[in-house]
Design an enzyme around this catalytic site. Structure first.
Site, PDB file in Angstrom:
ATOM      1  N   SER A 257      -4.914   3.287   3.605  1.00  0.00           N
ATOM      2  CA  SER A 257      -5.035   2.615   2.312  1.00  0.00           C
ATOM      3  C   SER A 257      -5.273   1.112   2.527  1.00  0.00           C
ATOM      4  O   SER A 257      -6.119   0.510   1.864  1.00  0.00           O
ATOM      5  CB  SER A 257      -3.757   2.852   1.498  1.00  0.00           C
TER       6      SER A 257
ATOM      7  N   HIS B 206       7.428  -7.572  -1.462  1.00  0.00           N
ATOM      8  CA  HIS B 206       7.073  -6.891  -0.207  1.00  0.00           C
ATOM      9  C   HIS B 206       7.828  -7.527   0.961  1.00  0.00           C
ATOM     10  O   HIS B 206       7.547  -7.210   2.120  1.00  0.00           O
ATOM     11  CB  HIS B 206       5.582  -7.047   0.103  1.00  0.00           C
TER      12      HIS B 206
ATOM     13  N   LYS C  87       0.809  -1.235   0.000  1.00  0.00           N
ATOM     14  CA  LYS C  87       0.000   0.000   0.000  1.00  0.00           C
ATOM     15  C   LYS C  87       0.842   1.285   0.000  1.00  0.00           C
ATOM     16  O   LYS C  87       0.380   2.353   0.379  1.00  0.00           O
ATOM     17  CB  LYS C  87      -1.016   0.059   1.170  1.00  0.00           C
TER      18      LYS C  87
END
Ligand code: A3P
Length: 289
Positions: free
Chosen positions: A129, A99, A44
């Site tokens: 988010s 990530h 995000k």
């Protein structure tokens, strides 16, 4: 199939699209190439935006790639089943995404000339988010409310674990010459300057017109309407079933500071306190918001 996320090395991963054995194999055996470029973010933080920018830099601003291939094929996630199956045979030079916190990222990359671009974003906006994204796809069980998600986030009880651990890990590599540290906020504020910085880092020479084209086709408005960037293609590809809600897209607001519209004064204060504690000793210039 159980729709629960699983824990791998103390970190939560989504229930679908990932596999603990593949994660372990990737961590130990993945072979990087010198011309690989890795997009590294905490979820995000603007990952998909950076993928569009890099895809367009590689195509010299020609939008065919971003209009014909979904973002996960343009820059597969290293740690997913899709990445595991496709990255080894992907044509070079490869763009890839991850990530993973540094702790479980394959360290062999540091013995190559592969490049890493780390994109940081104000964790308050990352939190907001992520909360709304939880209504688009069901990764963890849907948070009932922002206060509930606020707790999960601060405890690191979200997919890919704690934002604070992610930043602390990757920021320790900031002096590595093949790592470019960027922020979502600077990308918003000075898109052209930041795109030029990325071109320089990647050794790509684009004309001012080509840079203009990169900016146009990676703009929020363009990406929001582009099926290959906005997540709606996920249903057609039948790749994963994260209970994606029809019509909801990855591109929500695309601004900095939206947290101010969602945090209470008490939450903002509590966040500041934890932020201060958990980032103690890190240079303040890491956080340019
Ligand atoms: P918001 O939910 O705050 O709008 P990721 O790709 O890492 O999942 O990050 C998603 C966030 O990046 C979303 O933030 C999304 O709107 C924002 N984003 C995606 N493309 C963008 C763009 N072209 N310009 C600005 N923000 C963008």
């Amino acid at each position: 199939m159980s729709k629960k996320p699983f824990l791998h090395e103390g970190i939560l991963f989504p229930y679908e699209g990932y596999d603990p054995e593949m994660l372990r194999f990737t961590q130990e055996e993945f072979v990087f190439k010198d011309d690989d470029v890795m997009i590294m973010t905490y979820p995000k933080s603007g990952t998909n935006w950076l993928i569009s920018i890099l895809s367009l830099i590689r195509s010299k601003g020609d939008p065919t790639c971003v209009q014909s291939l979904p973002f996960w094929e343009r820059a597969p996630w290293l740690e997913t089943k899709f990445g595991f199956e496709n990255l080894p045979t992907m044509k070079s030079p490869r763009l890839m995404t991850s990530h993973l916190p540094l702790r479980i990222f394959p360290k062999s990359i540091f013995n190559t000339k592969a490049k890493v671009i780390y994109l940081i974003r104000n964790p308050r906006d990352v939190l907001v988010s992520g909360y709304f994204f939880g209504h688009v796809v069901n990764l963890l069980g849907r948070p009932e409310s922002l206060p509930e998600y606020f707790e999960w986030f601060l405890e690191g009880n979200v997919v890919y674990g704690s934002w604070f651990d992610h930043i602390r890990g990757w920021s320790s590599k900031r002096d590595w010459e093949n790592l470019l540290w960027l922020s979502y906020e600077e990308l918003l504020q000075d898109t052209r300057g930041t795109v030029e910085k990325i071109c320089h880092f990647m050794g790509e020479k684009l004309t001012p017109e080509e840079i203009g084209s990169v900016m146009k086709y990676s703009s929020f408005q363009f990406m929001k309407g582009n099926k290959m960037s906005n997540f709606t293609a996920l249903q057609d590809y039948n790749l994963i079933d994260w209970e994606h809600r029809a019509g909801m897209t990855l591109l929500r607001k695309g601004i900095a500071g939206d947290w101010k519209n969602h945090f209470t004064v008490a939450q903002a204060e509590a966040f500041d306190k934890i932020f201060k504690e958990r980032t103690a000793g890190l240079p303040p210039e890491l956080f340019p918001w």
